[in-house]
Scaffold this active site. Structure first.
Site, PDB file in Angstrom:
ATOM      1  CB  ILE A 347      -1.021  -0.199   1.041  1.00 35.04           C
ATOM      2  CG1 ILE A 347      -1.397  -1.265   1.052  1.00 35.04           C
ATOM      3  CG2 ILE A 347      -1.634   0.945   1.194  1.00 35.04           C
ATOM      4  CD1 ILE A 347      -2.641  -1.654   2.424  1.00 35.04           C
ATOM      5  NE  ARG A 349       4.815   6.058   4.027  1.00 31.49           N
ATOM      6  CZ  ARG A 349       6.006   5.128   4.207  1.00 31.49           C
ATOM      7  NH1 ARG A 349       6.992   6.059   3.265  1.00 31.49           N
ATOM      8  NH2 ARG A 349       6.630   3.966   5.133  1.00 31.49           N
ATOM      9  CD  GLU A 383       9.246   2.068  10.142  1.00 35.27           C
ATOM     10  OE1 GLU A 383       9.290   2.188   9.319  1.00 35.27           O
ATOM     11  OE2 GLU A 383       9.271   1.833  11.329  1.00 35.27           O
ATOM     12  CD  GLU A 487      12.562  -1.992  12.974  1.00 35.92           C
ATOM     13  OE1 GLU A 487      13.189  -1.193  11.998  1.00 35.92           O
ATOM     14  OE2 GLU A 487      11.578  -3.018  10.900  1.00 35.92           O
TER      15      GLU A 487
END
Length: 774
Positions: A347, A349, A383, A487
């Site tokens: 996707i 952004r 993210e 992370e």
């Protein structure tokens, strides 16, 4: 750190638009052909350039014999055994079938013309590859024999591969390698010959300043794509034999485990089958792809993807070191798979959509891993949502909704996750709550993620819980689903002491967090410096560890999280979604489920279809779409149908279709708005007029509305067909099956991995037969 995949990937058989969406062509006839020559505009071009009528160049008798100057047809389709000529979609005739029919387009069309017309044609295309019938014919006949022999090798590889002994596996490998080479050569020759004949597409006739295209257009057809699909599948088969060796290493590593525990979520915590609390103890294992530096690419998001399992040698090299670290969150023990890929496989952004190409890729990856019982979760994004970019969140939530529905339809226990960037709590916290909320206010989990990951690098050196994690812990104290640090590992000091591991697995963190993933096993560079627990020799054969590796090994092997609370004490709750404000603008109205059947129906009715002039079509789709929308806007139209807005919750009726179909739709809009001017469908040679499409704007809109009867529907996606057809039918059922079995180590040659390879080889044989019979 958006690019890093913190999980150990398997061999993904993702499509990402490959083959089914590679070149969206006119689908007029059912039988797959290698090439089409469209001469429907030839007479118009001759009349325009020579100012004489040429209506009698065509025959009106669809069954008139070929090659006897009985009159030109509108379309000529060339296969491996014959060629056919058509007046329309249902009327035509085929030539005699022969083994290794030659591709001779110039001879085919001129032999149907009267002598005067063939002389004119000869003069117009003289000294071009299109006219070089002997060259094209001899080459394609040789290619036929390559493809036939490759098919036979596929069959022999399949038959010998099912016999479980070393000699037959060796023979199967030989047949596999030979078949791949033969199919590759045959497909390449056919592709080159078609591309050479496409020179006719660029010929202009007429006087200077008044030149027009010749009206003879050569295009690749789906038979050639099936050929390349067979090549790709067969190449994957060769990799499966290498993976059989890798399976031995997997089994060796997990031999002491005996049985892999099934991990489930209960409320906000993870538990093993025995009821004990489960903590993710992982390390990022992902080679860094090609990075294009820019002011907005601080960490260095890659534009390419490297599959860590592509090389069995590399995996065998690294497995002992991963075992030495004591991790449990990777494919060898418990695996979490990122469904998104860099560039065109995730996707975006900046220009988000939840469309058929992404859904197909995600489902294909899920199906590839459905045979393994050590998959903890599938991540729908990493993210994607950032500060001042929260309008993309509804697309992520829609992906979670559809993937979750698909997993439930397969009776899969795998979780649906998302890895978030750390940042300002004004957008980070509402995003976390948004992804796990219920827009219907009925305490439903249908669109909520199960596993939230936070990429957190707050801990520096020998810090403390109070300094680095207390604030974040407080922000997530009441979070409703399982969470972990997807992370961690700030490189502010070197070597990294990894003292945050003790905090992450402590009683201070365990009420909210269920472990974390250290970044990164393989070397990775960024604006913040170098990451990587090991270094790899230039020849890729030797691993060298250092203090970073040893420090993490020490911390991981000492870490054990508290076995509390007990399973069943935490129940799942899905609260109302957060309200929007200046820093979080995501609507609770989500994009619909992408419906490929509806999109394919629409494509067949479009009057101007995207037929790319380059094989690397993905690099031009965006540019052409922007240009087409600009042209449509100048004519008083809009591109609202292909777009969407995650802030307002309004999505166009075509917004869930593949980008190539969206482009064809906008090209058709412009073509209609300019009174069907042929030049309006050119788009620098990337558009083709569909002569079977509705001829009026009202009829075109009616056809589109018929295909898209319920554009806002949500439903359970269907499995991606192995033949490349729709993945979203709206039927609410899944045609795929889930392989179930004991939670044991990965099986050796003779079952799972080898049988999968052999089965896929059988599919190659079937696919080969399809295009051989074309």
């Amino acid at each position: 750190m958006c690019w890093a995949n913190q999980y150990f990937y398997g061999s993904k058989k993702y499509r990402n638009g490959t083959f089914d969406h590679l070149f969206r062509q006119l689908r007029i006839f059912n039988r797959p052909k290698q090439a089409r020559v469209n001469v429907s505009q030839y007479s118009s071009a001759l009349e325009t350039s020579l100012t004489d009528p040429f209506n009698n160049i065509y025959t009106t008798n669809a069954s008139a014999p070929l090659g006897v100057q009985a009159g030109l047809r509108y379309y000529y389709d060339f296969g491996l055994y014959s060629y056919c000529a058509y007046l329309n979609d249902s009327q035509g005739i085929c030539g005699n079938q022969t083994i290794g029919a030659q591709y001779r387009p110039y001879d085919a069309i001129t032999s149907d013309m009267g002598a005067n017309f063939s002389k004119i044609t000869q003069a117009l295309v003289q000294d071009t590859d299109f006219q070089s019938s002997n060259f094209l014919g001899d080459a394609t006949k040789a290619a036929y024999w390559m493809l036939l022999l490759g098919t036979l090798c596929a069959l022999l590889a399949s038959l010998t591969g099912f016999l479980k002994n070393h000699f037959t596996f060796f023979l199967s490998t030989i047949f596999s390698v030979s078949g791949t080479a033969l199919l590759l050569i045959g497909a390449s020759i056919w592709t080159i010959m078609i591309k050479k004949s496409e020179v006719v597409n660029d010929i202009l006739i007429g006087t200077e300043g008044n030149a027009v295209p010749i009206g003879i257009v050569v295009t690749v057809q789906r038979g050639l794509y099936l050929t390349w699909a067979a090549v790709s599948l067969f190449a994957q088969m060769r990799a499966s034999f290498k993976n059989a060796t890798l399976a031995v290493a997997f089994a060796t590593l997990t031999a002491s485990v005996q049985a892999l525990p099934k991990i489930t979520r209960s409320g906000r915590y993870l538990y093993s089958e025995d009821g004990s609390r489960f903590y993710i103890k992982g390390v990022a294992y992902q080679a860094q792809g090609t990075v294009v530096a820019s002011d907005t690419n601080n960490f260095g998001e890659p534009s390419t993807f490297i599959d860590p399992l592509a090389s069995s040698d590399s995996c065998n090299r690294d497995i002992p070191f991963l075992q030495e670290l004591g991790v449990n969150a990777r494919s060898l023990i418990t695996n979490s798979i990122d469904l998104a890929l860099p560039s065109n496989g995730s996707i975006d952004r900046l220009s988000p959509s939840w469309s058929t190409n992404l859904l197909d890729q995600y489902l294909t990856t899920i199906d590839a891993f459905s045979q393994y019982n050590n998959v903890l979760a599938f991540n729908v994004g990493n993210e994607v949502v950032v500060k001042n970019g929260t309008a993309v969140a509804p697309y992520v939530k829609a992906a979670a909704r559809d993937i979750k529905a698909y997993l439930k339809s397969k009776s899969s226990s795998a979780l649906v996750g998302y890895a978030a960037i750390d940042g300002d709590g004004t957008f980070r916290d509402p995003l976390a709550n948004y992804l796990s909320c219920d827009p219907t206010n009925t305490n439903s989990d249908s669109s909520a993620i199960d596993l939230y990951g936070l990429n957190d690098y707050a801990w520096c050196g020998d810090s403390s819980f109070q300094t680095s994690y207390a604030g974040t812990f407080g922000d997530f104290a009441g979070y409703n689903v399982a969470a972990y640090l997807s992370e961690f590992g700030n490189n502010c000091v070197s070597p990294r002491p990894w003292t945050e591991v003790a905090a992450i697995f402590s009683s201070q963190m365990s009420p909210v967090w269920s472990g974390g993933v250290a970044f990164s096993y393989l070397p990775a560079s960024s604006a913040d410096g170098q990451f990587g627990l090991v270094s790899i020799s230039a020849d890729g054969t030797t691993v060298t560890t250092g203090d970073d590796f040893n420090n993490l090994k020490t911390q991981f092997n000492q870490a054990t999280g508290p076995n509390s609370p007990s399973q069943g004490t935490s129940t799942a709750q899905y609260p109302a979604c957060p309200t929007t404000n200046d820093t979080f603008v995501a609507s609770t109205n989500l994009p619909p489920t992408p419906n490929e059947a509806a999109c394919d129906c629409l494509e067949s009715s479009l009057s101007c279809v995207f037929t790319p002039a380059t094989s690397n079509y993905s690099v031009i789709v965006g540019t052409l779409t922007d240009a087409a929308c600009s042209f449509v806007g100048q004519q008083g139209g809009s591109c609202d149908d292909i777009g969407g807005n995650g802030q307002t919750g309004v999505y166009g009726r075509i917004s869930g279709c593949d980008p190539t179909i969206k482009l064809s739709y906008v090209m058709s809009e412009y073509y209609q708005l300019t009174n069907r001017n042929a030049q309006s469908c050119s788009f620098a040679g990337n558009g083709t007029v569909n002569p079977l499409a509705p001829t009026s704007a009202s009829a075109a809109d009616a056809a589109a509305s018929s295909c898209l009867a319920n554009p806002s529907a949500t439903f359970v996606p269907s499995a991606v067909s192995t033949s490349g057809s729709s993945s979203g039918s709206g039927s609410g059922s899944s045609s795929s099956t889930t392989t179930k079995g004991s939670n044991g180590a990965v099986n050796l040659i003779g079952d799972g991995n080898a049988i999968l390879g052999m089965s896929l080889m059988t599919l190659v044989s079937v696919a080969s037969a399809v295009w051989t019979l074309a």
